[in-house]
Design a protein around this motif. Structure first.
Motif, short mmCIF file in Angstrom:
data_model
loop_
_atom_site.label_atom_id
_atom_site.label_comp_id
_atom_site.label_asym_id
_atom_site.label_seq_id
_atom_site.Cartn_x
_atom_site.Cartn_y
_atom_site.Cartn_z
N ASN A 1 0.81 -1.22 0.00
CA ASN A 1 0.00 0.00 0.00
C ASN A 1 0.84 1.27 0.00
O ASN A 1 0.52 2.25 0.67
CB ASN A 1 -0.96 0.02 1.19
CG ASN A 1 -1.97 -1.08 1.11
OD1 ASN A 1 -2.38 -1.47 0.02
ND2 ASN A 1 -2.38 -1.60 2.23
N SER A 2 1.94 1.26 -0.75
CA SER A 2 2.74 2.48 -0.82
C SER A 2 2.05 3.50 -1.72
O SER A 2 1.31 3.15 -2.62
CB SER A 2 4.15 2.18 -1.34
OG SER A 2 4.08 1.65 -2.64
N ALA A 3 2.28 4.76 -1.44
CA ALA A 3 1.65 5.85 -2.19
C ALA A 3 2.69 6.92 -2.50
O ALA A 3 3.75 6.96 -1.89
CB ALA A 3 0.51 6.45 -1.38
N VAL A 4 2.37 7.77 -3.43
CA VAL A 4 3.28 8.87 -3.78
C VAL A 4 3.19 9.94 -2.70
O VAL A 4 2.11 10.27 -2.21
CB VAL A 4 2.88 9.46 -5.16
CG1 VAL A 4 3.72 10.67 -5.50
CG2 VAL A 4 3.00 8.40 -6.23
N LYS A 5 4.35 10.49 -2.32
CA LYS A 5 4.38 11.59 -1.35
C LYS A 5 3.70 12.81 -1.94
O LYS A 5 3.84 13.11 -3.12
CB LYS A 5 5.81 11.95 -1.00
CG LYS A 5 6.33 11.32 0.22
CD LYS A 5 7.65 11.94 0.59
CE LYS A 5 8.22 11.26 1.80
NZ LYS A 5 9.51 11.82 2.15
N LYS A 6 3.02 13.53 -1.12
CA LYS A 6 2.33 14.74 -1.58
C LYS A 6 3.26 15.95 -1.63
O LYS A 6 2.94 16.94 -2.25
CB LYS A 6 1.15 15.06 -0.65
CG LYS A 6 0.13 13.96 -0.56
CD LYS A 6 -0.51 13.70 -1.90
CE LYS A 6 -1.53 12.58 -1.76
NZ LYS A 6 -2.05 12.14 -3.00
N THR A 7 4.44 15.87 -1.01
CA THR A 7 5.40 16.96 -1.05
C THR A 7 6.11 16.96 -2.40
O THR A 7 6.52 15.92 -2.89
CB THR A 7 6.44 16.80 0.07
OG1 THR A 7 5.77 16.62 1.30
CG2 THR A 7 7.35 18.01 0.15
N MET A 8 6.24 18.15 -3.03
CA MET A 8 6.86 18.24 -4.36
C MET A 8 8.18 19.01 -4.28
O MET A 8 8.39 19.82 -3.39
CB MET A 8 5.92 18.96 -5.32
CG MET A 8 4.67 18.16 -5.64
SD MET A 8 3.68 18.96 -6.87
CE MET A 8 2.51 19.80 -5.84
N LYS B 1 7.96 20.54 -9.48
CA LYS B 1 6.58 20.09 -9.29
C LYS B 1 6.42 18.58 -9.48
O LYS B 1 5.43 18.10 -10.02
CB LYS B 1 5.62 20.83 -10.23
CG LYS B 1 5.64 22.32 -10.10
CD LYS B 1 5.08 22.73 -8.76
CE LYS B 1 5.01 24.27 -8.71
NZ LYS B 1 4.87 24.76 -7.38
N ARG B 2 7.41 17.85 -9.06
CA ARG B 2 7.37 16.39 -9.09
C ARG B 2 7.34 15.88 -7.65
O ARG B 2 7.91 16.49 -6.75
CB ARG B 2 8.60 15.81 -9.81
CG ARG B 2 8.73 16.27 -11.22
CD ARG B 2 7.79 15.47 -12.11
NE ARG B 2 7.96 15.89 -13.48
CZ ARG B 2 6.96 16.22 -14.28
NH1 ARG B 2 5.73 16.19 -13.86
NH2 ARG B 2 7.19 16.58 -15.52
N ALA B 3 6.71 14.75 -7.46
CA ALA B 3 6.65 14.17 -6.12
C ALA B 3 8.06 13.79 -5.67
O ALA B 3 8.90 13.40 -6.47
CB ALA B 3 5.75 12.95 -6.13
N ARG B 4 8.30 13.89 -4.38
CA ARG B 4 9.64 13.65 -3.85
C ARG B 4 9.93 12.19 -3.56
O ARG B 4 11.06 11.81 -3.34
CB ARG B 4 9.83 14.45 -2.57
CG ARG B 4 9.82 15.95 -2.85
CD ARG B 4 10.06 16.70 -1.61
NE ARG B 4 11.42 16.40 -1.12
CZ ARG B 4 12.07 17.12 -0.26
NH1 ARG B 4 11.50 18.18 0.25
NH2 ARG B 4 13.26 16.80 0.13
N GLY B 5 8.95 11.35 -3.55
CA GLY B 5 9.21 9.94 -3.24
C GLY B 5 7.93 9.18 -2.95
O GLY B 5 6.85 9.60 -3.35
N HIS B 6 8.10 8.09 -2.25
CA HIS B 6 6.97 7.24 -1.89
C HIS B 6 6.85 7.13 -0.38
O HIS B 6 7.85 7.18 0.33
CB HIS B 6 7.15 5.82 -2.46
CG HIS B 6 7.09 5.77 -3.94
ND1 HIS B 6 8.20 5.95 -4.74
CD2 HIS B 6 6.05 5.57 -4.77
CE1 HIS B 6 7.84 5.84 -6.00
NE2 HIS B 6 6.55 5.62 -6.05
#
Length: 134
Positions: A36-43, A47-52
């Motif tokens: 259940n990993s998700a993309v981090k909301k911090t960019m 403007k790209r996501a910083r990680g998972h």
């Protein structure tokens, strides 16, 4: 119509009372593991996501057994009593052996066909899967 049995070298159920039951009437067996990993909301500045963000692993599975007059296990009683059990299985002959810990039945379904043959599908959830050293 004849049933094709899945090639599982050994499938055993460890009950809460300490008994170990080897299942002979298994038609199908599967284990699904997800984290259940998700993309981090911090960019970042682009403007790209910083990680998972890693989630908690979930272990679910299903087991299809042929119906018998005298079943190997009373699956309905285990479901009603919310019995916690363990599953031991080999991935292949002379392969890795795994132990699925703290399983609980979540669904029981009955399947029947025109020939009068019937199967019981048992869905379960577990807390962990551990590789058993050989």
């Amino acid at each position: 119509m004849a049933q094709d049995y899945v090639d599982i070298a050994l499938l055993q159920i460890g009950r809460a009372n300490g008994s170990l039951v080897t299942l002979d009437d298994v038609i199908d067996f599967s284990i699904d593991i997800s984290d259940n990993s998700a993309v981090k909301k911090t960019m970042n500045r682009k403007k790209r996501a910083r990680g998972h963000v890693s989630g908690v692993s979930e272990f679910t599975g299903s087991l299809t057994v042929a119906k018998r007059v005298v079943p190997e296990l009373d699956w309905r009683a285990m479901f009603r009593n919310k019995e916690i059990f363990q599953i031991f299985y080999d991935e292949s002959e002379d392969g890795q052996r795994f132990h699925v810990v703290d399983c609980k039945i979540s669904d029981i379904g009955n399947e029947a066909n025109e020939g009068g043959d019937g199967d019981m599908k048992i869905s379960f959830m577990a807390l962990d899967e551990v590789e058993v050293p050989t």
